[in-house]
Write an enzyme that holds these catalytic residues in place. Structure first.
Site, PDB file in Angstrom:
ATOM      1  N   VAL A 164       0.837  -1.204   0.000  1.00 45.65           N
ATOM      2  CA  VAL A 164       0.000   0.000   0.000  1.00 45.65           C
ATOM      3  C   VAL A 164       0.865   1.244   0.000  1.00 45.65           C
ATOM      4  O   VAL A 164       0.543   2.260  -0.631  1.00 45.65           O
ATOM      5  CB  VAL A 164      -0.956  -0.009   1.202  1.00 45.65           C
ATOM      6  CG1 VAL A 164      -1.674   1.331   1.349  1.00 45.65           C
ATOM      7  CG2 VAL A 164      -1.960  -1.130   1.077  1.00 45.65           C
ATOM      8  N   ALA A 165       2.026   1.188   0.680  1.00 51.17           N
ATOM      9  CA  ALA A 165       2.925   2.348   0.716  1.00 51.17           C
ATOM     10  C   ALA A 165       3.433   2.706  -0.671  1.00 51.17           C
ATOM     11  O   ALA A 165       3.687   3.875  -0.970  1.00 51.17           O
ATOM     12  CB  ALA A 165       4.094   2.060   1.653  1.00 51.17           C
ATOM     13  N   ASP A 174      -9.429  21.386 -41.669  1.00 53.64           N
ATOM     14  CA  ASP A 174     -10.167  21.776 -42.852  1.00 53.64           C
ATOM     15  C   ASP A 174     -10.054  23.281 -43.021  1.00 53.64           C
ATOM     16  O   ASP A 174      -9.362  23.950 -42.261  1.00 53.64           O
ATOM     17  CB  ASP A 174     -11.633  21.326 -42.774  1.00 53.64           C
ATOM     18  CG  ASP A 174     -12.380  21.954 -41.610  1.00 53.64           C
ATOM     19  OD1 ASP A 174     -11.732  22.620 -40.775  1.00 53.64           O
ATOM     20  OD2 ASP A 174     -13.605  21.804 -41.538  1.00 53.64           O
ATOM     21  N   ASN A 215       6.658   8.355  -1.525  1.00 57.12           N
ATOM     22  CA  ASN A 215       6.539   6.902  -1.396  1.00 57.12           C
ATOM     23  C   ASN A 215       7.868   6.286  -0.976  1.00 57.12           C
ATOM     24  O   ASN A 215       7.909   5.292  -0.247  1.00 57.12           O
ATOM     25  CB  ASN A 215       6.084   6.287  -2.723  1.00 57.12           C
ATOM     26  CG  ASN A 215       4.588   6.431  -2.921  1.00 57.12           C
ATOM     27  OD1 ASN A 215       3.928   7.126  -2.157  1.00 57.12           O
ATOM     28  ND2 ASN A 215       4.053   5.789  -3.944  1.00 57.12           N
ATOM     29  N   GLU A 260       8.183   6.660   2.614  1.00 58.93           N
ATOM     30  CA  GLU A 260       7.355   5.702   3.342  1.00 58.93           C
ATOM     31  C   GLU A 260       7.969   4.307   3.350  1.00 58.93           C
ATOM     32  O   GLU A 260       7.849   3.560   4.326  1.00 58.93           O
ATOM     33  CB  GLU A 260       5.951   5.651   2.728  1.00 58.93           C
ATOM     34  CG  GLU A 260       5.165   6.942   2.883  1.00 58.93           C
ATOM     35  CD  GLU A 260       3.939   7.008   1.989  1.00 58.93           C
ATOM     36  OE1 GLU A 260       3.144   7.945   2.158  1.00 58.93           O
ATOM     37  OE2 GLU A 260       3.789   6.139   1.110  1.00 58.93           O
TER      38      GLU A 260
END
Length: 942
Positions: free
Chosen positions: A304-305, A351, A728, A731
């Site tokens: 989860v980290a 166009d 992250n 963590e």
């Protein structure tokens, strides 16, 4: 039986006798062939046919149900991984003895994250798509029909093959039909063919051939611009030519945007890394004697980290911010990911009419007596002037009298809420004739006065063989006169004299050469040139041969559809940005090149001009080689199939292709392109349905502005990816350090990680996503489709910033643990020192992320130069995260939920010092990159 084959399908109609295609029949034979009557169908017959052939409407656009759209939010790989983790955590909770409430909290929190992300993503997508659904159907709601011998006004959806419809100037054609009566009829087929010029129609039979080329047929979705007619319907709904293009567009596949591909790749890598690291830690801790369930929950926490739970929500909201910014620039985006796709565009296939030009023919030159007379002003507003108007008065008077169009002023009650077409001057009828009326008004001529003085008594309509139109007028005191206008070559051949400075002279070879030279000069400028002439006639009904022979030439007028004034700057901006612009149009090559030169798409002496016929002769390999040649490219006289083939060829070369269009003929290419851009004001319903972006002002300049915003969105996405993924590392590293140091507990729990990812990180990430575009964003080349979202530079910054945070929080954790003097083996999860230590880890990440958010706002430039206070939303978001962290530290209910403890002021000071160190280190890195090239080590990239 009579079978009418159209581009959409075949409809087999009841017939008394089989026969040839309806376009080859005389008008009186059409009724028999289609089992119809000049009095129209009876009500009973119409009902029977409607039951057989179905309503005259296109099938509704297929849309996913709300439930399917919501369910689609759970198919993201991050969502799948987290759902599996939540389910396993629930299972672990059930297997624990005794059961830990923290495990249940983790399972609920992970599931809640997935639901929150899905809700935010669904809300943003739903809002963007539904905002774009205020589109009116192109098929007219009502039409005039003969039923039971009487003229009735009925819903267009009630039409059936065999119905007789009545049409007048300004009507939209409700179905494919065969003319049986035609009075000076001209139609605008731009929705089907892309050509903006009105084309004449006749009720006479024509040779067999493709029905779309039949001059006695009208088609659904086109407009009657002049004249009146009766026609018999032979195809309705999906069986029409319009319906065929609709089906072609429906079968075209929607391409994934570069960001979709990048995010999917990133999700696979991150999810794989998270699973691998979690499994590795499980394998390391389990043999060390840790309980199985606790070890498993610990490994899930590590996983989860590593998964950025807040990324899907942050990405959705950040893209939504881009959607709202684009809406302010008149670009309505229907799909969030299309915002970023524009920023990676490498080729724009645009166009001409309405996008680069104003879709309003304007006379810009008049030539009479050997002298050119410039005409100022653009559009249909009679504002401007003609140089030396007395010298061209007769020329413009004749042109205005020999016209059927009407110039309409703005509606008296047309306020800002009225449709755009009623808020300005407009033309009812042929746009070319409208331009002539405007030029006459600029010369001081009042058409109503002129018509009163010389009322029209007869007319010989324009046809494509003569290329002329003639009208006969009674001229008080001077008998009758014929006024003629048409193609210069055709008209010049019928002239014997010329008005030269008010004097009538014989049209000798010298003067004839002067006229031809003037015509060529105007045509070389990309102008559409018409000539006007006159002659006296013997009576009100002269023979056509008399009316159109031995004429006196009055002069020439040159007109164009003027480019939008803002387009040139937008084209130049796209060129600087490295975007290749290719004009793809149904118009004539000379007209296309002239407009392209005026707006800057063509600047060189010899652009590559490719017609539809040449495209048909090229196989895919030859087309790929043609597109691979750099340079200016114009695609002219192309069909919908040609346009989609060109888009596919560019995509095979790895280009990110944006396509603009407004007609139904553009829909297949719009849908197949990486980013389809439809016109909102002049576009058809089918085109707007196929596109993912709608230009509310129809201007190419809005595309350039959207590209700039799209590029800034991608830059901002990278900024908040660096911001999200760097923490992250902070963590993960403490958890790894604790594992290998033999500490029995985790330095940060999974519930704390979720609190950081969703409570403290999302708002600053959103504020980073709202950063305005950098000043040089359009001076950089477009990024490659193959460029990774996590480039080497991005990964380097993530490791640099994340490494500093990781060292800081790991140091404060073990410093606090060692300062207590308690052996590792004596610590429990309820120990005050442990709770203080994990609180410092969580607070350290939150505080350092505040400084990290400031650091990642720029790539090279110092954040102090940009201004620390220039993004107040970022400061407020960071302050909210720190306040939330303080609440987690000091409020008892949150302390119980997160297993935290109150921090001392000295603890906060230490954490702030580590955060400031991160900002200083990042500023030093930017300074190193900004050093002058001469001082860099040899070989270092700038």
């Amino acid at each position: 039986m009579v079978t009418t084959a159209t581009g959409g399908a075949e409809q087999t109609l009841p017939s008394r006798t089989p026969g040839p295609p309806v376009q080859t029949l005389a008008a009186r034979e059409v009724f028999t062939a289609l089992d119809a009557s000049a009095r129209g169908l009876t009500s009973a017959d119409a009902a029977a046919r409607r039951a057989r052939f179905g309503p005259n409407e296109l099938p509704p656009a297929r849309r996913r149900s709300l439930w399917r759209e919501l369910a689609g939010q759970f198919t993201d790989l991050f969502a799948v991984v987290l759902l599996i983790a939540s389910a396993i955590t629930f299972l672990a909770y059930g297997l624990q003895e005794p059961r830990e409430v923290g495990t249940l909290q983790l399972a609920v929190a992970i599931a809640g994250v997935v639901v929150l992300n899905a809700g935010i993503g669904f809300a943003q997508e739903y809002s963007a798509e539904r905002t774009a659904e205020s589109l009116q159907a192109m098929v007219p709601h009502t039409c005039r029909v003969l039923r039971d011998g009487e003229r009735q006004e009925l819903p267009a959806r009630d039409l059936s093959p065999g119905d007789v419809i009545v049409l007048e100037a300004g009507d939209a054609v409700p179905a494919d039909c065969r003319l049986v009566e035609a009075h000076e009829v001209s139609v605008n087929n731009a929705a089907l063919t892309g050509e903006s010029d009105a084309v004449a129609r006749t009720a006479d039979p024509v040779p067999a051939g493709p029905v779309l080329e039949a001059r006695n047929c009208l088609f659904m979705g086109t407009d009657v611009v002049a004249g009146s007619a009766k026609a018999v319907v032979f195809a309705t709904g999906a069986a029409t030519e319009f319906g065929g293009i609709f089906r072609l567009a429906s079968s075209a596949t929607r391409q994934k945007t570069p960001l979709q591909l990048q995010v999917a790749s990133m999700a696979r890598r991150v999810a794989g890394a998270a699973l691998a690291i979690g499994a590795a830690l499980f394998a390391v801790r389990l043999p060390a004697g840790q309980p199985f369930v606790e070890t498993f929950v610990f490994s899930l926490g590590v996983m989860v980290a590593l998964v950025p739970e807040g990324l899907p929500a942050t990405l959705s909201v950040s893209l939504a911010i881009g959607v709202r910014r684009m809406a302010r620039r008149h670009a309505l985006v229907k799909q969030l990911l299309a915002v970023e796709a524009l920023g990676s565009t490498t080729v724009v296939c645009t166009d001409k009419t309405g996008t680069l030009t104003q879709a309003e023919m304007t006379v810009v030159q008049a030539w009479a007596g050997g002298v050119r007379h410039p005409v100022s002003g653009v559009g249909y507003a009679p504002e401007g002037e003609v140089a030396d108007p007395p010298l061209v008065r007769d020329l413009l008077r004749a042109s205005a009298l020999c016209s059927n169009a009407r110039l309409l002023p703005p509606s008296a009650d047309a306020g800002t809420s009225a449709p755009a077409e009623f808020r300005g001057w407009r033309v009812l009828g042929d746009t070319t004739e409208g331009a002539l009326l405007v030029a006459a008004a600029k010369a001081g001529l009042d058409r109503a006065v002129e018509e009163a003085a010389a009322p029209r008594v007869a007319e010989y309509p324009f046809d494509s063989v003569r290329k002329l139109m003639s009208t006969v007028h009674g001229d008080a005191g001077r008998g009758y006169r014929t006024y003629v206008k048409g193609a210069p070559q055709e008209l010049l051949a019928r002239c014997t004299t010329i008005d030269w400075g008010g004097e009538r002279r014989p049209l000798n070879e010298g003067l004839r050469a002067a006229v031809i030279a003037a015509n060529d000069e105007l045509a070389s400028q990309g102008l559409r040139v018409l000539a006007a002439a006159w002659r006296p006639v013997s009576g009100p009904r002269p023979a056509q041969e008399e009316a159109e022979s031995e004429l006196t030439l009055l002069g020439l007028v040159g007109m164009l559809d003027p480019p939008r004034p803002e387009v040139s700057d937008a084209v130049a901006a796209c060129r600087r940005a490295g975007i290749r612009i290719v004009m793809v149009t149904g118009d004539h090559p000379l007209t296309a090149e002239a407009v392209a030169r005026r707006v800057g798409i063509v600047t060189g002496p010899a652009p590559t001009v490719v017609t539809g016929d040449r495209l048909d002769a090229l196989d895919d390999d030859a087309l790929d080689r043609l597109l691979a040649v750099p340079g200016e490219l114009l695609m002219c006289r192309v069909s919908p199939e040609h346009k989609m083939r060109v888009v596919s060829a560019f995509q095979r070369r790895g280009e990110v292709v944006a396509v603009t269009g407004d007609g139904a003929n553009d829909a297949p290419a719009l849908k197949h392109a990486d980013i389809g851009v439809a016109m909102g004001a002049s576009g058809t319903d089918v085109a707007r349905e196929a596109a993912v972006m709608v230009l509310l002002d129809d201007s190419f300049a809005s595309i350039a502005a959207a590209v700039r915003l799209g590029r800034s969105v991608y830059q901002n996405i990278r900024k908040f990816l660096i911001y999200l993924f760097s923490h992250n590392i902070a963590e993960l590293v403490p958890i790894l350090a604790a594992t290998f140091a033999g500490f029995p507990l985790v330095p940060i729990s999974a519930v704390q990680i979720l609190a950081i990812d969703l409570g403290s990180d999302v708002l600053p990430a959103l504020a980073l996503g709202a950063e305005p575009p950098e000043s040089d964003v359009m001076d950089r080349p477009p990024r490659s489709r193959r460029e990774r979202l996590f480039s080497t530079a991005v990964m380097g910054r993530i490791l640099f910033l994340g490494g500093i945070q990781a060292l800081g929080v790991t140091a404060v954790f073990f410093w606090h643990i060692h300062a207590s003097g308690v052996p590792y083996s004596d610590f429990t999860k309820h120990d005050l020192v442990y709770r203080e230590a994990i609180t410092m880890v969580q607070a350290g990440i939150v505080v350092s992320q505040f400084f990290n958010a400031l650091a990642v706002r720029t790539d090279r430039q110092s954040v102090f130069r940009v201004g620390l206070l220039s993004n107040p939303w970022l400061l407020a978001a960071g302050g909210f995260g720190i306040a939330l962290m303080a609440a987690i530290s000091y409020l008892p209910p949150l302390q119980s939920l997160f297993n935290t403890a109150p921090l001392a002021a000295s603890d906060w000071a230490v954490l702030a010092a580590f955060g400031a160190l991160l900002l200083v280190a990042e500023e030093a890195r930017k300074w190193w990159l900004r050093r002058p090239r001469a001082t860099r080590p040899k070989g270092e990239a700038r």
